[in-house]
Write a protein that holds these residues in place. Structure first.
Motif, PDB file in Angstrom:
ATOM      1  N   UNK A   1      58.667  76.908  62.943  1.00  0.00           N
ATOM      2  CA  UNK A   1      58.902  75.960  64.038  1.00  0.00           C
ATOM      3  C   UNK A   1      57.610  75.618  64.770  1.00  0.00           C
ATOM      4  N   UNK A   2      56.649  76.548  64.773  1.00  0.00           N
ATOM      5  CA  UNK A   2      55.369  76.330  65.445  1.00  0.00           C
ATOM      6  C   UNK A   2      54.228  76.674  64.504  1.00  0.00           C
ATOM      7  N   UNK A   3      53.108  75.999  64.692  1.00  0.00           N
ATOM      8  CA  UNK A   3      51.933  76.224  63.852  1.00  0.00           C
ATOM      9  C   UNK A   3      50.685  75.956  64.693  1.00  0.00           C
TER      10      UNK A   3
ATOM     11  N   UNK B   1      54.409  72.616  68.236  1.00  0.00           N
ATOM     12  CA  UNK B   1      55.576  72.473  67.361  1.00  0.00           C
ATOM     13  C   UNK B   1      55.187  71.813  66.036  1.00  0.00           C
ATOM     14  N   UNK B   2      55.778  72.267  64.955  1.00  0.00           N
ATOM     15  CA  UNK B   2      55.525  71.647  63.653  1.00  0.00           C
ATOM     16  C   UNK B   2      56.072  70.224  63.659  1.00  0.00           C
TER      17      UNK B   2
ATOM     18  N   UNK C   1      43.234  66.512  71.305  1.00  0.00           N
ATOM     19  CA  UNK C   1      44.086  67.704  71.349  1.00  0.00           C
ATOM     20  C   UNK C   1      44.094  68.508  70.044  1.00  0.00           C
ATOM     21  N   UNK C   2      43.588  67.907  68.964  1.00  0.00           N
ATOM     22  CA  UNK C   2      43.603  68.583  67.683  1.00  0.00           C
ATOM     23  C   UNK C   2      44.698  68.045  66.778  1.00  0.00           C
ATOM     24  N   UNK C   3      44.584  68.325  65.483  1.00  0.00           N
ATOM     25  CA  UNK C   3      45.521  67.790  64.495  1.00  0.00           C
ATOM     26  C   UNK C   3      46.282  68.906  63.773  1.00  0.00           C
ATOM     27  N   UNK C   4      47.499  68.546  63.370  1.00  0.00           N
ATOM     28  CA  UNK C   4      48.238  69.354  62.408  1.00  0.00           C
ATOM     29  C   UNK C   4      48.220  68.579  61.101  1.00  0.00           C
ATOM     30  N   UNK C   5      47.631  69.174  60.073  1.00  0.00           N
ATOM     31  CA  UNK C   5      47.572  68.541  58.756  1.00  0.00           C
ATOM     32  C   UNK C   5      48.705  69.095  57.892  1.00  0.00           C
TER      33      UNK C   5
END
Length: 516
Positions: free
Chosen positions: A181-183, A192-193, A270-274
Motif C-alpha cells: 500500500x505504501x512505498x 501511497x503506491x 516531492x520525488x517520483x514513484x517509478x
C-alpha cells in the motif's frame, strides 16, 4: 396399489488438517554469506474441509490459516492483519452420467462443470499442481469442464482475473496482486503506491528508494516461479488416455499477462514513484492496457509400466517433452524454449531406484529473445531438489538447468525412507560483470527423507538436505556478478525440517466388533 419410494441421502464430509513444520535453514534456496547464522522457526497450516454431495451436485470448501509461530503478538489487533483465507470454494455440477438413470441426456459417459476457487493437478505436478509443500499451497479462480468418455479424460479450463468490482471502474486492466500500500519514492519519502501501478525500487526491496531501473516491489516476496506477475487470464486443455499399462497425456496451456508501460507519478519537488503501469491514469492515456502478452505451453508425457513388484520387478518409464512460444510476462518473444524429462524406476518389493535426467532450456549470453523455459504453476520442490534453489521464489539461472539425478526409496506399510542425489549445471553460457563466462557446473545436492504414519490421522516427516555448490552458483543465481563477490558466500548449505501432520475426519466412526 403398492407404491415404492427411493430416497437419496445427501452425503456430508468434514475433515481437517493441522500441519506444523519446524525448519533449520542455513543456505536453503540461496547460498548465504559467510558468518551468517542459521534461521530456525516453526510454521503452521490449519485447514478445515467441508464437502457436500447430493444427486448431481458436489460442493466443496477449504478454509485455511497459515502463519509462523510468534508472528503475531499473544494479543493482536486488527492492524496486525488477517491470514485466514479461502483456499478452495467450488461447486461441481454433473451434466452427463451414463450410470445415473435419472439423467436423460446420453452420449457421454461422464461430464461435469466445476466452478469456483479450486486446485488444479495434472500428472506428476511438474507444470500444473497444487504446490501443497508450501503451507499456503496454490489454487485458481476458474471454471473447469471435465469429461470422461471411453477411457479418455478431457479437461477444458478458463480463468479471468480482475482487481475490483467497484462502481466507476472501467476497462479490464489488471494489476498483479501482492502490491504494498505504501512505498518509498525517489527521495526516500513513504507515500501511497499510485493506483494502477506496480512500483519499482533498487533490487526490488521495499526498504530502498523507488528507481527507474529497479525491480518490482511486492508486499510479500514471490514464493513460486509464477509469483512475480499473476496471469490476467488463462485457457487450458488436458487430454489423457490409458491403454493397458501405458498412459499418454497432453497439455496445452495459454496464460496471458497484462501489458504495461514504464511510468512515474510525482514531481521534481516531492520525488517520483517509478513503476509498471497496468491501468490508465487518465482517459488521455493512449496506451493499450487491454492488450495481453500471450504465452503458449504445450507438450506430451508418456508413462509406461512393465512387470510387477512381486516377480522380477516392476519398471516404470517416464518421458516428457514441452515447448513454449508466444511472449513472456514482459512482452519479449519466446523462441526455442523447451523442457524434457526422462526417468526409469525399478521396484522390487519395498525398494525402488530411479535414475533420471531433466533439462530446462535457458538464455545464452547474447540472446535477444527469451529461450528460457518457465515450468508454469507446478511443484518445483518435488523435481529439482528439496532445497528449492531452482524455479521458486529464490530465482533460477537465466542459463536454464540440467539435472541428472538418482533416487533410492523404501516404502513400507507405515514407514517410507528415501535418498535423492542431484547434479546441477546450467544449459547455456552466462557471463560475469567483466564479460567472461562462468563455469557451467553449479554443484550437487543430497536429500534425505523419513516419513512415518503413526495412525490413520497422524503423520511424522523428517528431512535433511545438503547443497554442495561451486563458485558459479552465486553468480548464476544473480547473488553476485564477480568472483570476488561470489567468494563472500558459503558454498555449502544445509537444511533440516520436522513436520507433524494431523488430518482428522470429524465424521469418522471407528468400527466396533459386536459379540454375539
Amino acid at each position: 396399489m403398492l407404491l415404492a419410494y427411493c430416497t437419496t441421502k445427501a452425503q456430508f464430509t468434514l475433515s481437517g488438517q493441522l500441519r506444523t513444520r519446524t525448519e533449520v535453514r542455513n543456505g536453503l534456496g540461496n547460498l548465504v554469506l559467510k558468518g551468517s547464522k542459521p534461521a530456525v522457526f516453526t510454521s503452521q497450516r490449519t485447514r478445515l474441509n467441508f464437502g457436500y454431495k447430493w444427486d448431481r451436485l458436489t460442493f466443496g470448501v477449504a478454509v485455511q490459516d497459515v502463519r509462523v509461530w510468534g508472528q503475531d503478538a499473544s494479543s493482536i489487533s486488527n492492524a496486525d492483519g488477517n491470514r485466514l483465507m479461502l483456499h478452495e470454494g467450488w461447486a461441481d455440477l454433473t451434466l452427463f452420467n451414463s450410470a445415473d438413470t435419472t439423467i436423460k441426456a446420453k452420449g457421454i459417459d461422464l461430464m461435469s462443470l466445476k466452478v469456483g476457487r479450486q486446485e488444479l493437478i495434472y500428472d506428476d505436478v511438474r507444470l500444473i499442481g497444487n504446490l501443497d509443500w508450501l503451507q499456503q499451497a496454490r489454487r485458481h479462480d476458474m471454471a473447469l469442464l471435465k469429461t470422461v468418455h471411453k477411457g479418455w479424460q478431457i479437461d477444458i479450463g478458463y480463468a479471468f482475473n480482475q482487481n475490483t468490482d467497484a462502481f466507476g471502474y472501467t476497462g479490464t486492466g489488471y494489476v498483479p496482486s501482492n502490491i504494498p500500500a505504501y512505498v518509498k519514492n525517489s527521495f526516500g519519502t513513504l507515500v501511497p503506491t499510485p493506483a494502477g501501478m506496480l512500483p519499482m525500487a533498487t533490487a526490488g526491496n521495499a526498504a530502498n528508494n523507488s528507481s527507474k531501473t529497479g525491480a518490482p516491489v511486492f508486499m510479500n516476496p514471490p514464493t513460486t516461479n509464477g509469483g512475480n506477475q499473476d496471469y490476467k487470464s488463462f485457457a487450458s486443455l488436458y487430454i489423457s488416455k490409458k491403454i493397458k499399462q501405458t498412459k499418454f497425456s497432453a497439455l496445452f496451456f495459454n496464460d496471458n499477462f497484462g501489458k504495461y508501460k514504464l511510468d512515474s507519478a510525482g514531481s521534481d519537488a516531492t520525488g517520483y514513484v517509478y513503476g509498471r503501469r497496468f491501468v490508465a491514469a487518465s482517459a488521455a492515456d493512449p496506451f493499450n492496457y487491454k492488450g495481453m502478452n500471450q504465452r503458449y505451453t504445450y507438450g506430451l508425457m508418456i508413462n509406461q509400466t512393465i512387470g510387477n513388484a512381486s516377480g522380477f520387478g516392476k519398471i516404470a518409464f517416464q518421458g516428457a517433452f514441452y515447448a513454449q512460444s508466444g511472449k513472456n510476462r514482459d512482452g519479449i518473444k519466446m523462441k526455442n524454449a523447451y523442457h524434457y524429462a526422462l526417468s526409469a524406476t525399478y521396484q522390487k518389493g519395498k525398494i525402488s531406484i530411479t535414475p533420471g535426467y531433466e533439462l530446462l532450456s535457458g538464455n545464452d549470453a547474447i540472446t535477444a529473445t527469451d529461450e528460457k523455459f518457465d515450468p508454469l504453476y507446478g511443484t518445483p520442490h518435488r523435481h529439482w531438489g528439496f532445497m528449492d534453489y531452482f524455479y521458486v521464489g529464490t530465482g533460477s539461472p537465466a542459463g536454464g538447468l540440467k539435472n541428472p539425478y538418482f533416487k533410492v526409496k523404501y516404502t513400507g506399510t507405515a514407514l517410507t525412507a528415501g535418498v535423492d542425489f542431484h547434479l546441477f549445471s546450467i544449459d547455456k553460457d552466462m557471463k560475469k560483470a567483466d564479460g567472461s563466462f562462468i563455469g557451467k557446473n553449479l554443484g550437487n545436492e543430497l536429500d534425505f527423507l523419513l516419513n512415518y504414519n503413526m495412525n490413520k490421522f497422524t503423520n511424522i516427516e523428517l528431512g535433511y538436505s545438503i547443497m554442495n555448490a561451486t563458485g558459479n552458483m552465486a553468480i548464476a543465481k544473480g547473488q553476485a556478478t564477480t568472483d570476488a563477490a561470489a567468494a563472500n558466500y558459503r558454498k555449502t548449505g544445509n537444511w533440516f525440517y520436522a513436520m507433524l501432520r494431523f488430518s482428522p475426519d470429524f465424521l469418522y466412526t471407528k468400527p466396533v466388533a459386536i459379540k454375539q
